[in-house]
Design a protein around this motif. Structure first.
Motif, PDB file in Angstrom:
ATOM      1  N   ARG A  77      30.871  45.046  91.916  1.00 21.89           N
ATOM      2  CA  ARG A  77      30.918  46.513  91.933  1.00 21.89           C
ATOM      3  C   ARG A  77      32.171  46.985  92.643  1.00 21.89           C
ATOM      4  NH1 ARG A  77      31.013  47.991  96.923  1.00 21.89           N
ATOM      5  NH2 ARG A  77      29.573  47.183  98.464  1.00 21.89           N
ATOM      6  N   THR A  78      32.568  48.224  92.331  1.00 22.27           N
ATOM      7  CA  THR A  78      33.667  48.882  93.033  1.00 22.27           C
ATOM      8  C   THR A  78      33.308  50.348  93.225  1.00 22.27           C
ATOM      9  OG1 THR A  78      35.330  47.400  92.084  1.00 22.27           O
ATOM     10  CG2 THR A  78      36.129  49.478  92.989  1.00 22.27           C
ATOM     11  N   ASN A  79      33.412  50.821  94.465  1.00 23.34           N
ATOM     12  CA  ASN A  79      33.229  52.229  94.791  1.00 23.34           C
ATOM     13  C   ASN A  79      34.586  52.774  95.225  1.00 23.34           C
ATOM     14  OD1 ASN A  79      30.373  52.180  94.456  1.00 23.34           O
ATOM     15  ND2 ASN A  79      30.201  51.219  96.461  1.00 23.34           N
ATOM     16  N   VAL A  80      34.959  53.941  94.680  1.00 15.88           N
ATOM     17  CA  VAL A  80      36.248  54.550  95.001  1.00 15.88           C
ATOM     18  C   VAL A  80      36.010  55.949  95.550  1.00 15.88           C
ATOM     19  CG1 VAL A  80      38.454  55.350  94.067  1.00 15.88           C
ATOM     20  CG2 VAL A  80      37.448  53.224  93.219  1.00 15.88           C
ATOM     21  N   GLU A  81      36.774  56.307  96.598  1.00 17.23           N
ATOM     22  CA  GLU A  81      36.709  57.658  97.138  1.00 17.23           C
ATOM     23  C   GLU A  81      38.086  58.043  97.665  1.00 17.23           C
ATOM     24  OE1 GLU A  81      34.107  58.088 100.489  1.00 17.23           O
ATOM     25  OE2 GLU A  81      35.024  56.445 101.584  1.00 17.23           O
ATOM     26  N   ILE A  82      38.299  59.350  97.810  1.00 19.15           N
ATOM     27  CA  ILE A  82      39.538  59.874  98.382  1.00 19.15           C
ATOM     28  C   ILE A  82      39.167  60.585  99.676  1.00 19.15           C
ATOM     29  CG2 ILE A  82      41.546  61.347  98.045  1.00 19.15           C
ATOM     30  CD1 ILE A  82      40.939  61.263  95.040  1.00 19.15           C
ATOM     31  N   VAL A  83      39.824  60.194 100.762  1.00 19.50           N
ATOM     32  CA  VAL A  83      39.587  60.818 102.065  1.00 19.50           C
ATOM     33  C   VAL A  83      40.948  61.228 102.626  1.00 19.50           C
ATOM     34  CG1 VAL A  83      38.686  60.488 104.397  1.00 19.50           C
ATOM     35  CG2 VAL A  83      37.550  59.374 102.464  1.00 19.50           C
ATOM     36  N   GLY A  84      41.138  62.516 102.801  1.00 21.29           N
ATOM     37  CA  GLY A  84      42.388  63.006 103.372  1.00 21.29           C
ATOM     38  C   GLY A  84      43.616  62.601 102.594  1.00 21.29           C
ATOM     39  N   GLY A  85      43.504  62.527 101.283  1.00 18.02           N
ATOM     40  CA  GLY A  85      44.639  62.166 100.441  1.00 18.02           C
ATOM     41  C   GLY A  85      44.847  60.667 100.275  1.00 18.02           C
ATOM     42  N   VAL A  86      44.027  59.861 100.932  1.00 24.19           N
ATOM     43  CA  VAL A  86      44.129  58.400 100.823  1.00 24.19           C
ATOM     44  C   VAL A  86      42.991  57.899  99.937  1.00 24.19           C
ATOM     45  CG1 VAL A  86      44.148  56.198 102.061  1.00 24.19           C
ATOM     46  CG2 VAL A  86      45.169  58.237 103.118  1.00 24.19           C
ATOM     47  N   TRP A  87      43.351  57.118  98.930  1.00 34.28           N
ATOM     48  CA  TRP A  87      42.368  56.521  98.034  1.00 34.28           C
ATOM     49  C   TRP A  87      41.838  55.235  98.674  1.00 34.28           C
ATOM     50  CZ3 TRP A  87      41.247  58.029  92.829  1.00 34.28           C
ATOM     51  CH2 TRP A  87      41.986  59.123  92.359  1.00 34.28           C
ATOM     52  N   HIS A  88      40.517  55.054  98.645  1.00 32.84           N
ATOM     53  CA  HIS A  88      39.878  53.854  99.195  1.00 32.84           C
ATOM     54  C   HIS A  88      38.997  53.232  98.108  1.00 32.84           C
ATOM     55  CE1 HIS A  88      40.864  54.818 103.413  1.00 32.84           C
ATOM     56  NE2 HIS A  88      40.725  56.070 103.005  1.00 32.84           N
ATOM     57  N   ALA A  89      39.025  51.910  98.035  1.00 36.94           N
ATOM     58  CA  ALA A  89      38.098  51.190  97.158  1.00 36.94           C
ATOM     59  C   ALA A  89      37.364  50.157  97.990  1.00 36.94           C
ATOM     60  CB  ALA A  89      38.828  50.510  96.005  1.00 36.94           C
ATOM     61  N   ASP A  90      36.086  50.048  97.740  1.00 42.75           N
ATOM     62  CA  ASP A  90      35.217  49.053  98.351  1.00 42.75           C
ATOM     63  C   ASP A  90      34.703  48.234  97.168  1.00 42.75           C
ATOM     64  OD1 ASP A  90      33.056  47.629  99.367  1.00 42.75           O
ATOM     65  OD2 ASP A  90      31.853  49.408  99.761  1.00 42.75           O
ATOM     66  N   ALA A  91      35.234  47.020  97.021  1.00 41.17           N
ATOM     67  CA  ALA A  91      34.896  46.194  95.863  1.00 41.17           C
ATOM     68  C   ALA A  91      34.250  44.889  96.316  1.00 41.17           C
ATOM     69  CB  ALA A  91      36.152  45.888  95.049  1.00 41.17           C
ATOM     70  N   VAL A  92      33.325  44.404  95.519  1.00 46.05           N
ATOM     71  CA  VAL A  92      32.653  43.141  95.814  1.00 46.05           C
ATOM     72  C   VAL A  92      32.809  42.216  94.607  1.00 46.05           C
ATOM     73  CG1 VAL A  92      30.453  42.022  96.343  1.00 46.05           C
ATOM     74  CG2 VAL A  92      31.001  44.238  97.375  1.00 46.05           C
ATOM     75  N   TYR A  93      33.169  40.970  94.907  1.00 49.45           N
ATOM     76  CA  TYR A  93      33.352  39.939  93.884  1.00 49.45           C
ATOM     77  C   TYR A  93      32.647  38.664  94.343  1.00 49.45           C
ATOM     78  CZ  TYR A  93      37.074  42.549  91.537  1.00 49.45           C
ATOM     79  OH  TYR A  93      37.783  43.486  90.849  1.00 49.45           O
ATOM     80  N   THR A  94      32.232  37.857  93.385  1.00 48.64           N
ATOM     81  CA  THR A  94      31.836  36.489  93.699  1.00 48.64           C
ATOM     82  C   THR A  94      33.012  35.609  93.296  1.00 48.64           C
ATOM     83  OG1 THR A  94      30.818  36.112  91.533  1.00 48.64           O
ATOM     84  CG2 THR A  94      29.372  36.881  93.294  1.00 48.64           C
ATOM     85  N   ILE A  95      33.219  34.533  94.036  1.00 50.41           N
ATOM     86  CA  ILE A  95      34.284  33.589  93.700  1.00 50.41           C
ATOM     87  C   ILE A  95      33.651  32.246  93.372  1.00 50.41           C
ATOM     88  CG2 ILE A  95      36.022  34.793  95.057  1.00 50.41           C
ATOM     89  CD1 ILE A  95      35.656  32.708  97.255  1.00 50.41           C
ATOM     90  N   SER A  96      34.283  31.513  92.447  1.00 51.12           N
ATOM     91  CA  SER A  96      33.705  30.226  92.051  1.00 51.12           C
ATOM     92  C   SER A  96      34.783  29.298  91.485  1.00 51.12           C
ATOM     93  CB  SER A  96      32.590  30.429  91.023  1.00 51.12           C
ATOM     94  OG  SER A  96      33.104  30.968  89.841  1.00 51.12           O
ATOM     95  N   PRO A  97      34.501  27.975  91.526  1.00 48.38           N
ATOM     96  CA  PRO A  97      35.463  27.010  90.999  1.00 48.38           C
ATOM     97  C   PRO A  97      35.483  26.974  89.465  1.00 48.38           C
ATOM     98  CG  PRO A  97      33.541  25.878  91.853  1.00 48.38           C
ATOM     99  CD  PRO A  97      33.372  27.333  92.173  1.00 48.38           C
ATOM    100  N   SER A  98      34.387  27.400  88.831  1.00 46.32           N
ATOM    101  CA  SER A  98      34.330  27.398  87.368  1.00 46.32           C
ATOM    102  C   SER A  98      34.014  28.808  86.877  1.00 46.32           C
ATOM    103  CB  SER A  98      33.262  26.418  86.876  1.00 46.32           C
ATOM    104  OG  SER A  98      32.004  26.764  87.410  1.00 46.32           O
ATOM    105  N   LEU A  99      34.249  29.042  85.613  1.00 42.93           N
ATOM    106  CA  LEU A  99      34.049  30.363  85.032  1.00 42.93           C
ATOM    107  C   LEU A  99      32.587  30.780  85.186  1.00 42.93           C
ATOM    108  CD1 LEU A  99      35.414  32.670  83.467  1.00 42.93           C
ATOM    109  CD2 LEU A  99      34.719  31.542  81.363  1.00 42.93           C
ATOM    110  N   PRO A 100      32.336  31.856  85.940  1.00 50.24           N
ATOM    111  CA  PRO A 100      30.956  32.299  86.151  1.00 50.24           C
ATOM    112  C   PRO A 100      30.409  33.046  84.938  1.00 50.24           C
ATOM    113  CG  PRO A 100      32.453  33.743  87.318  1.00 50.24           C
ATOM    114  CD  PRO A 100      33.286  32.660  86.684  1.00 50.24           C
ATOM    115  N   ARG A 101      29.099  33.184  84.901  1.00 50.33           N
ATOM    116  CA  ARG A 101      28.480  33.996  83.861  1.00 50.33           C
ATOM    117  C   ARG A 101      28.833  35.451  84.093  1.00 50.33           C
ATOM    118  NH1 ARG A 101      22.285  32.232  82.933  1.00 50.33           N
ATOM    119  NH2 ARG A 101      22.651  30.057  82.424  1.00 50.33           N
ATOM    120  N   GLY A 102      28.769  36.222  83.037  1.00 45.10           N
ATOM    121  CA  GLY A 102      29.001  37.657  83.167  1.00 45.10           C
ATOM    122  C   GLY A 102      30.162  38.133  82.329  1.00 45.10           C
TER     123      GLY A 102
END
Length: 123
Positions: A77-102
């Motif tokens: 997921r990624t959540n994006v917001e703008i606070v005081g003219g600054v763009w922020h993203a909070d993103a979550v990823y899984t990492i893996s040695p092989s190609l994950p499902r999805g």
């Protein structure tokens, strides 16, 4: 009367300069949530859209994946917001040695190369 035109000219809006459109990437904070689940908090100014900030987070995720010795990541997921003219993203990823499902998987090596070509910094 000569001063009136000079004063009025100073009040006119200035034409945008090229640097007004160059994104200012302000850094990445990485947090390991659990095993292979990683959160990336990024900030930038001069983004044109939420997609620009999400791309920055994806580039950070791709480089982090390679640093950890893995080859692939999956976007959660990624959540994006703008606070005081600054763009922020909070993103979550899984990492893996092989190609994950999805559907939202990334090949970290290819993504990092793409980010470099587009001028988007990674971790």
């Amino acid at each position: 009367m000569m001063m009136i035109p000079a004063v009025m000219a100073a009040c006119e809006a200035q034409a945008p300069m090229a640097e007004d459109f160059i994104p200012d990437y302000q850094g990445v904070e990485t947090k390991l949530l659990d095993g292979d689940l990683v959160q990336f908090n990024v900030a930038m100014t001069k983004a044109r859209s939420a997609e620009n900030v999400a791309d920055y987070a994806e580039c950070a995720a791709a480089r982090y994946t390679l640093i950890r010795g893995f080859g692939f990541a999956r976007h959660v997921r990624t959540n994006v917001e703008i606070v005081g003219g600054v763009w922020h993203a909070d993103a979550v990823y899984t990492i893996s040695p092989s190609l994950p499902r999805g559907l939202k998987t990334i090949d970290a090596e290819v993504t990092v190369q793409n980010c470099m070509e587009r001028g988007i910094p990674t971790v």
